[in-house]
Design a protein around this motif. Structure first.
Motif, short mmCIF file in Angstrom:
data_model
loop_
_atom_site.label_atom_id
_atom_site.label_comp_id
_atom_site.label_asym_id
_atom_site.label_seq_id
_atom_site.Cartn_x
_atom_site.Cartn_y
_atom_site.Cartn_z
N PHE A 1 -19.64 -1.62 4.48
CA PHE A 1 -18.19 -2.09 4.37
C PHE A 1 -17.51 -2.27 5.65
O PHE A 1 -16.51 -2.67 5.67
CB PHE A 1 -17.47 -1.33 3.48
N PRO B 1 -16.64 -0.93 -5.87
CA PRO B 1 -15.59 -0.22 -5.37
C PRO B 1 -14.41 -0.94 -5.85
O PRO B 1 -14.49 -2.23 -5.84
CB PRO B 1 -15.79 0.25 -4.07
N LYS C 1 -5.87 -1.61 7.85
CA LYS C 1 -5.30 -1.00 6.77
C LYS C 1 -5.20 0.41 6.65
O LYS C 1 -6.10 1.12 6.53
CB LYS C 1 -6.13 -1.79 5.68
N THR D 1 -11.57 -9.56 6.79
CA THR D 1 -12.13 -8.09 6.10
C THR D 1 -12.43 -8.62 4.62
O THR D 1 -12.52 -9.80 4.30
CB THR D 1 -10.74 -7.35 5.79
N VAL D 2 -12.91 -7.42 3.92
CA VAL D 2 -13.37 -7.71 2.46
C VAL D 2 -12.23 -8.29 1.72
O VAL D 2 -12.15 -9.26 1.05
CB VAL D 2 -14.03 -6.50 1.83
N GLU D 3 -11.09 -7.64 1.74
CA GLU D 3 -9.87 -7.63 0.96
C GLU D 3 -9.29 -8.81 1.70
O GLU D 3 -9.40 -9.10 2.82
CB GLU D 3 -9.06 -6.46 0.84
N GLN E 1 -19.62 -5.99 -3.52
CA GLN E 1 -18.20 -5.86 -4.28
C GLN E 1 -18.00 -7.43 -4.33
O GLN E 1 -18.32 -8.01 -3.59
CB GLN E 1 -17.20 -5.16 -3.21
N ARG F 1 0.76 -1.13 -0.04
CA ARG F 1 -0.10 -0.04 0.08
C ARG F 1 0.83 1.38 0.09
O ARG F 1 0.64 2.48 -0.70
CB ARG F 1 -1.08 -0.19 1.16
N HIS G 1 -5.56 3.29 4.04
CA HIS G 1 -6.35 3.60 2.92
C HIS G 1 -5.37 4.65 2.28
O HIS G 1 -5.71 5.94 2.98
CB HIS G 1 -7.76 3.92 3.13
N HIS G 2 -4.89 4.55 1.14
CA HIS G 2 -4.02 5.65 0.60
C HIS G 2 -4.85 6.68 0.12
O HIS G 2 -5.73 6.71 -0.52
CB HIS G 2 -3.09 5.26 -0.48
N GLY H 1 -7.35 1.41 -4.16
CA GLY H 1 -6.45 2.22 -4.84
C GLY H 1 -5.07 1.24 -4.94
O GLY H 1 -4.70 1.21 -6.28
N PRO H 2 -4.87 0.39 -4.15
CA PRO H 2 -3.87 -0.66 -4.25
C PRO H 2 -4.11 -1.85 -5.44
O PRO H 2 -3.20 -2.50 -5.66
CB PRO H 2 -3.38 -1.10 -3.11
N ILE I 1 -3.02 -6.15 -4.04
CA ILE I 1 -3.54 -6.53 -2.63
C ILE I 1 -4.39 -7.81 -2.91
O ILE I 1 -5.22 -8.25 -1.98
CB ILE I 1 -4.07 -5.60 -1.78
N ARG I 2 -4.52 -8.16 -4.22
CA ARG I 2 -5.31 -9.41 -4.54
C ARG I 2 -4.53 -10.52 -4.93
O ARG I 2 -4.84 -11.61 -5.41
CB ARG I 2 -6.55 -9.15 -5.34
P1 XMP Z 1 -11.63 -4.26 3.91
O1 XMP Z 1 -10.75 -5.22 3.44
O2 XMP Z 1 -10.80 -3.21 5.04
O3 XMP Z 1 -12.10 -3.29 2.84
O4 XMP Z 1 -12.52 -4.88 4.70
C1 XMP Z 1 -13.37 -2.43 3.12
C2 XMP Z 1 -13.41 -1.48 1.65
O5 XMP Z 1 -12.22 -0.75 1.66
C3 XMP Z 1 -11.73 -1.16 0.40
N1 XMP Z 1 -10.15 -1.24 0.60
C4 XMP Z 1 -9.59 -0.16 0.13
N2 XMP Z 1 -9.64 0.89 -0.60
N3 XMP Z 1 -7.31 1.38 -0.55
C5 XMP Z 1 -8.68 1.70 -0.93
O6 XMP Z 1 -8.72 2.83 -1.82
C6 XMP Z 1 -6.94 0.36 0.40
O7 XMP Z 1 -5.85 0.08 0.59
C7 XMP Z 1 -7.95 -0.51 0.68
N4 XMP Z 1 -8.30 -1.58 1.43
C8 XMP Z 1 -9.40 -1.99 1.34
C9 XMP Z 1 -12.13 -2.63 0.00
O8 XMP Z 1 -11.96 -2.78 -1.35
C10 XMP Z 1 -13.49 -2.61 0.53
O9 XMP Z 1 -14.28 -1.94 -0.54
#
Ligand code: XMP
Length: 324
Positions: A279, A201, A155, A320-322, A245, A103, A157-158, A204-205, A209-210
């Motif tokens: 989310f 959505p 995490k 988490t989602v990701e 998502q 990130r 978020h950038h 950004g990364p 991150i996938r």
């Molecule tokens: P998580 O994984 O934190 O994701 O449950 C919740 C939402 O945030 C998005 N996500 C990000 N979006 N930069 C972003 O712009 C990031 O580093 C980032 N990490 C997670 C994720 O896709 C989901 O919609």
């Protein structure tokens, strides 16, 4: 009375007054709804004095840069420059496996590339670019003021806050009083295509991150091909709008399979799809079994390097989602 039509008129007037008759504005677009709506609104207000920049960071979805170009330039008349910086990003990501490091690298490289591009589009007559457009929404404003919840500490978020200080730009945030559903409504009124307005959505990364573990061009290719097939099937099944998502992850493990009479030993794709309103919590989406069967078969048959497909049945929390 407050209506979205009035909001458009008022906001365009406010932007024109703020920017004045000659100043120029830049802004990053990602292909997502927020930045596209902000860019379209800005184009309505000041035309080509708004310069949109899209940075191809090498971890976008399949054909994304070309699609954004088509939608924004041909479709919406936005003055857009697409910068292919994929080599630069992938170079910096070499050997990096830690999600937070990924990130940070992507965030910092983004700022670097964006500044360099902004230098290039400096108006020839010596006037400076004065403003930076950002598609910040009301929930982002609230979050940055008061929110110290898990997504911030787990995490990072950038964001592009660094740009303001380095480039001495003034910020324009025309969406800062709107919620997501209002931005979508605004997008529809501005003539932005339905599929773009209702897009899931995308972080950004991106695919960095996938692709769990090290991010290489070959790994990104596998992940984005699998993701493309998955999303295509979701759309075909008419399920896209019911899901908040969905995406594919490429796992850094190998598994044995059989194709024809050949033994294979290739990687594993994990599919994720969630339903959520905010989310912060999310449930996995209950796909029909036939759907999962079809997607798994297509991915293993059509994407080289994949031997097996799994479906993630973990809610948030605890997951988490990701995946990273
Ligand atoms: P998580 O994984 O934190 O994701 O449950 C919740 C939402 O945030 C998005 N996500 C990000 N979006 N930069 C972003 O712009 C990031 O580093 C980032 N990490 C997670 C994720 O896709 C989901 O919609």
């Amino acid at each position: 009375n407050w209506t979205m039509e009035n909001f458009i008129d008022t906001e365009i007037k406010r932007i024109r007054t703020l920017v004045g008759p000659t100043a120029e504005v830049i802004g990053a677009v990602s292909g997502g709804v927020d930045s596209t709506v902000a860019a379209k609104l800005m184009t309505e207000a000041i035309g080509d004095r708004f310069h949109a920049i899209m940075v191809d960071n090498g971890v976008l979805r399949l054909n994304e840069a070309e699609n954004v170009k088509k939608n924004l330039v041909a479709g919406l008349g936005i003055n857009l420059t697409v910068v292919d910086a994929s080599d630069e990003f992938l170079d910096k990501l070499k050997g990096v496996t830690d999600p937070e490091k990924k990130r940070k690298i992507i965030g910092n490289t983004f700022i670097h590339v964006f500044e360099r591009e902004a230098e290039k589009i400096k108006p020839k007559d010596g006037t400076e670019i004065e403003f930076l457009l950002q598609g910040t929404l009301y929930p982002d404003v609230i979050e940055s003021i008061s929110f110290k919840g898990p997504s911030q500490t787990i995490k990072t978020h950038h964001n592009v806050g660094g740009l303001l200080e380095n480039m001495k730009l003034k910020l324009i945030e025309p969406l800062r009083e709107l919620f997501k559903d209002e931005v979508r409504h605004l997008g529809e009124l501005l003539g932005i295509p339905h599929d773009l307005v209702w897009r899931h959505p995308f972080p950004g990364p991106g695919i960095a991150i996938r692709v769990l573990g090290e991010v290489t061009r070959a790994q990104v290719d596998i992940a984005r091909k699998a993701d493309y097939i998955y999303i295509e099937e979701i759309r075909k099944a008419g399920l896209y709008g019911q899901i908040s998502q969905a995406f594919a992850c490429l796992l850094p493990v190998k598994s044995v399979g059989v194709m024809g009479d050949q033994r294979t030993y290739d990687q594993v794709i994990a599919l994720r799809a969630i339903e959520t309103t905010d989310f912060m919590t999310a449930d996995w989406f209950p796909f029909p079994h036939e759907f999962l069967k079809k997607v798994a078969a297509r991915i293993v048959n059509e994407v080289d390097g994949v031997a097996r497909v799994t479906y993630d049945i973990t809610s948030k929390p605890p997951a988490t989602v990701e995946w990273e």
